[in-house]
Design a protein around this motif. Structure first.
Motif, PDB file in Angstrom:
ATOM      1  N   MET A  84     -49.286 -31.906 -37.426  1.00  0.00           N
ATOM      2  CA  MET A  84     -50.476 -31.939 -38.248  1.00  0.00           C
ATOM      3  C   MET A  84     -50.113 -31.413 -39.635  1.00  0.00           C
ATOM      4  O   MET A  84     -49.163 -30.631 -39.785  1.00  0.00           O
ATOM      5  CB  MET A  84     -51.581 -31.097 -37.624  1.00  0.00           C
ATOM      6  N   PRO A  85     -50.817 -31.846 -40.670  1.00  0.00           N
ATOM      7  CA  PRO A  85     -50.504 -31.392 -42.030  1.00  0.00           C
ATOM      8  C   PRO A  85     -50.521 -29.874 -42.153  1.00  0.00           C
ATOM      9  O   PRO A  85     -51.330 -29.190 -41.514  1.00  0.00           O
ATOM     10  CB  PRO A  85     -51.613 -32.026 -42.868  1.00  0.00           C
ATOM     11  N   THR A  86     -49.600 -29.388 -42.961  1.00  0.00           N
ATOM     12  CA  THR A  86     -49.515 -27.960 -43.234  1.00  0.00           C
ATOM     13  C   THR A  86     -49.267 -27.759 -44.719  1.00  0.00           C
ATOM     14  O   THR A  86     -48.800 -28.679 -45.408  1.00  0.00           O
ATOM     15  CB  THR A  86     -48.390 -27.309 -42.406  1.00  0.00           C
ATOM     16  N   VAL A  87     -49.567 -26.590 -45.232  1.00  0.00           N
ATOM     17  CA  VAL A  87     -49.386 -26.304 -46.650  1.00  0.00           C
ATOM     18  C   VAL A  87     -48.052 -25.588 -46.866  1.00  0.00           C
ATOM     19  O   VAL A  87     -47.754 -24.597 -46.196  1.00  0.00           O
ATOM     20  CB  VAL A  87     -50.536 -25.439 -47.200  1.00  0.00           C
TER      21      VAL A  87
ATOM     22  N   GLU B 239     -45.088 -24.436 -50.141  1.00  0.00           N
ATOM     23  CA  GLU B 239     -44.975 -24.214 -51.585  1.00  0.00           C
ATOM     24  C   GLU B 239     -43.796 -24.997 -52.136  1.00  0.00           C
ATOM     25  O   GLU B 239     -42.665 -24.875 -51.651  1.00  0.00           O
ATOM     26  CB  GLU B 239     -44.793 -22.721 -51.889  1.00  0.00           C
ATOM     27  N   ILE B 240     -44.052 -25.830 -53.131  1.00  0.00           N
ATOM     28  CA  ILE B 240     -43.009 -26.618 -53.778  1.00  0.00           C
ATOM     29  C   ILE B 240     -43.109 -26.390 -55.286  1.00  0.00           C
ATOM     30  O   ILE B 240     -44.129 -26.708 -55.894  1.00  0.00           O
ATOM     31  CB  ILE B 240     -43.144 -28.117 -53.456  1.00  0.00           C
ATOM     32  N   ASN B 241     -42.068 -25.812 -55.856  1.00  0.00           N
ATOM     33  CA  ASN B 241     -42.039 -25.521 -57.291  1.00  0.00           C
ATOM     34  C   ASN B 241     -43.272 -24.724 -57.740  1.00  0.00           C
ATOM     35  O   ASN B 241     -43.856 -24.996 -58.799  1.00  0.00           O
ATOM     36  CB  ASN B 241     -41.928 -26.818 -58.103  1.00  0.00           C
ATOM     37  N   GLY B 242     -43.661 -23.779 -56.908  1.00  0.00           N
ATOM     38  CA  GLY B 242     -44.771 -22.906 -57.272  1.00  0.00           C
ATOM     39  C   GLY B 242     -46.145 -23.479 -56.991  1.00  0.00           C
ATOM     40  O   GLY B 242     -47.153 -22.823 -57.266  1.00  0.00           O
ATOM     41  N   ASN B 243     -46.190 -24.687 -56.440  1.00  0.00           N
ATOM     42  CA  ASN B 243     -47.471 -25.325 -56.132  1.00  0.00           C
ATOM     43  C   ASN B 243     -47.683 -25.426 -54.626  1.00  0.00           C
ATOM     44  O   ASN B 243     -46.734 -25.665 -53.870  1.00  0.00           O
ATOM     45  CB  ASN B 243     -47.524 -26.729 -56.738  1.00  0.00           C
ATOM     46  N   SER B 244     -48.915 -25.264 -54.179  1.00  0.00           N
ATOM     47  CA  SER B 244     -49.249 -25.433 -52.774  1.00  0.00           C
ATOM     48  C   SER B 244     -49.446 -26.921 -52.499  1.00  0.00           C
ATOM     49  O   SER B 244     -50.270 -27.575 -53.146  1.00  0.00           O
ATOM     50  CB  SER B 244     -50.522 -24.653 -52.427  1.00  0.00           C
ATOM     51  N   VAL B 245     -48.674 -27.440 -51.551  1.00  0.00           N
ATOM     52  CA  VAL B 245     -48.695 -28.871 -51.266  1.00  0.00           C
ATOM     53  C   VAL B 245     -48.980 -29.088 -49.785  1.00  0.00           C
ATOM     54  O   VAL B 245     -48.347 -28.475 -48.921  1.00  0.00           O
ATOM     55  CB  VAL B 245     -47.346 -29.522 -51.638  1.00  0.00           C
TER      56      VAL B 245
ATOM     57  N   GLY C  97     -50.782 -36.223 -37.947  1.00  0.00           N
ATOM     58  CA  GLY C  97     -51.685 -36.464 -39.058  1.00  0.00           C
ATOM     59  C   GLY C  97     -50.922 -36.657 -40.353  1.00  0.00           C
ATOM     60  O   GLY C  97     -49.763 -36.255 -40.467  1.00  0.00           O
ATOM     61  N   GLN C  98     -51.548 -37.308 -41.319  1.00  0.00           N
ATOM     62  CA  GLN C  98     -50.959 -37.516 -42.640  1.00  0.00           C
ATOM     63  C   GLN C  98     -51.785 -36.745 -43.670  1.00  0.00           C
ATOM     64  O   GLN C  98     -53.021 -36.726 -43.589  1.00  0.00           O
ATOM     65  CB  GLN C  98     -50.934 -39.011 -42.999  1.00  0.00           C
ATOM     66  N   ALA C  99     -51.090 -36.119 -44.605  1.00  0.00           N
ATOM     67  CA  ALA C  99     -51.777 -35.293 -45.594  1.00  0.00           C
ATOM     68  C   ALA C  99     -52.462 -36.129 -46.672  1.00  0.00           C
ATOM     69  O   ALA C  99     -53.599 -35.860 -47.061  1.00  0.00           O
ATOM     70  CB  ALA C  99     -50.797 -34.316 -46.226  1.00  0.00           C
ATOM     71  N   ASP C 100     -51.764 -37.147 -47.169  1.00  0.00           N
ATOM     72  CA  ASP C 100     -52.290 -37.963 -48.264  1.00  0.00           C
ATOM     73  C   ASP C 100     -52.459 -39.392 -47.774  1.00  0.00           C
ATOM     74  O   ASP C 100     -51.507 -40.175 -47.758  1.00  0.00           O
ATOM     75  CB  ASP C 100     -51.338 -37.911 -49.460  1.00  0.00           C
TER      76      ASP C 100
END
Length: 217
Positions: free
Chosen positions: A10-13, A15-21, A45-48
């Motif tokens: 399932m989608p998870t958050v 951090e990539i380059n200081g951003n929550s993705v 699941g897919q996030a986007d």
């Protein structure tokens, strides 16, 4: 041809380059039977949803034969199944041998190959090599998506069988070349556009490429 591993997440958050993705790329192998519906696997699941999932990208397969190559590229002694964000780690199905529209049976499900996978920056972050995206595409080792024609249960170890192949089609590798690598001429694109089961996304890309090749007026 065999289903080596069934991978979900399932989608998870992260951090990539200081951003929550938000991302669903961190797939892990599942044991036992997993239900495959028209849109995805149970527990996946897919996030986007603007670029992932949907009718023509319900399941993503990646050939286990490519793992050794990427272990060398990434200097890893081993890579766990699901590394490439694939739902199905498969054997015996390579991009130059699988064709757009090919129909396969796996477990009690029936799936249809649709198009190559084009990775995004989240994949580069996951494998610790942000500049891998161009290399991934040009390697031709893209893996491929499926449409689900018949829902069913699938499990690691299931055999995969080719049920039907269209009389007019192109390989997944050629589809990738026409889509992203500027390969092919106008006649090749015209041929591809006559494929009965060509996904809308590829049809749009190929049509635009063909229009750019044709002289104005």
């Amino acid at each position: 041809m065999q289903l080596i591993s069934v991978n979900t997440a399932m989608p998870t958050v992260v951090e990539i380059n200081g951003n929550s993705v938000n991302t669903g790329i961190y797939k892990t192998p599942q044991s036992g039977k997993v239900r495959l519906s028209k849109t995805n696997l149970a527990g996946d699941g897919q996030a986007d949803l603007t670029v992932h999932g949907g009718e023509f990208q319900a399941v993503y397969s990646y050939p286990v034969e490519h793992y050794a190559y990427w272990q060398k590229v990434l200097s890893k002694p081993a890579l766990p199944f699901g590394t490439f964000g694939e739902n199905f780690t498969v054997s015996g199905l390579l991009e130059d041998e699988v064709y757009v529209g090919d129909i396969f049976s796996v477990g009690s499900a029936v799936i249809q190959a649709t198009m190559p996978r084009i990775p995004c920056f989240k994949f580069g972050h996951k494998v610790g090599k942000p500049d891998i995206l161009s290399m991934f595409l040009h390697s031709g080792r893209s893996g491929f998506y499926h449409k689900v024609l018949q829902e069913g249960d699938v499990a690691a170890g299931d055999s995969i069988a080719l049920v039907e192949r269209q009389s007019q089609s192109i390989s997944i590798r050629m589809a990738l070349g026409l889509q992203k690598l500027e390969e092919g001429d106008a006649s090749t694109l015209e041929y591809a556009l006559r494929i009965e089961h060509l996904p809308p996304l590829l049809r749009n890309v190929y049509t635009q490429r063909l229009q750019h090749m044709q002289p104005a007026g």
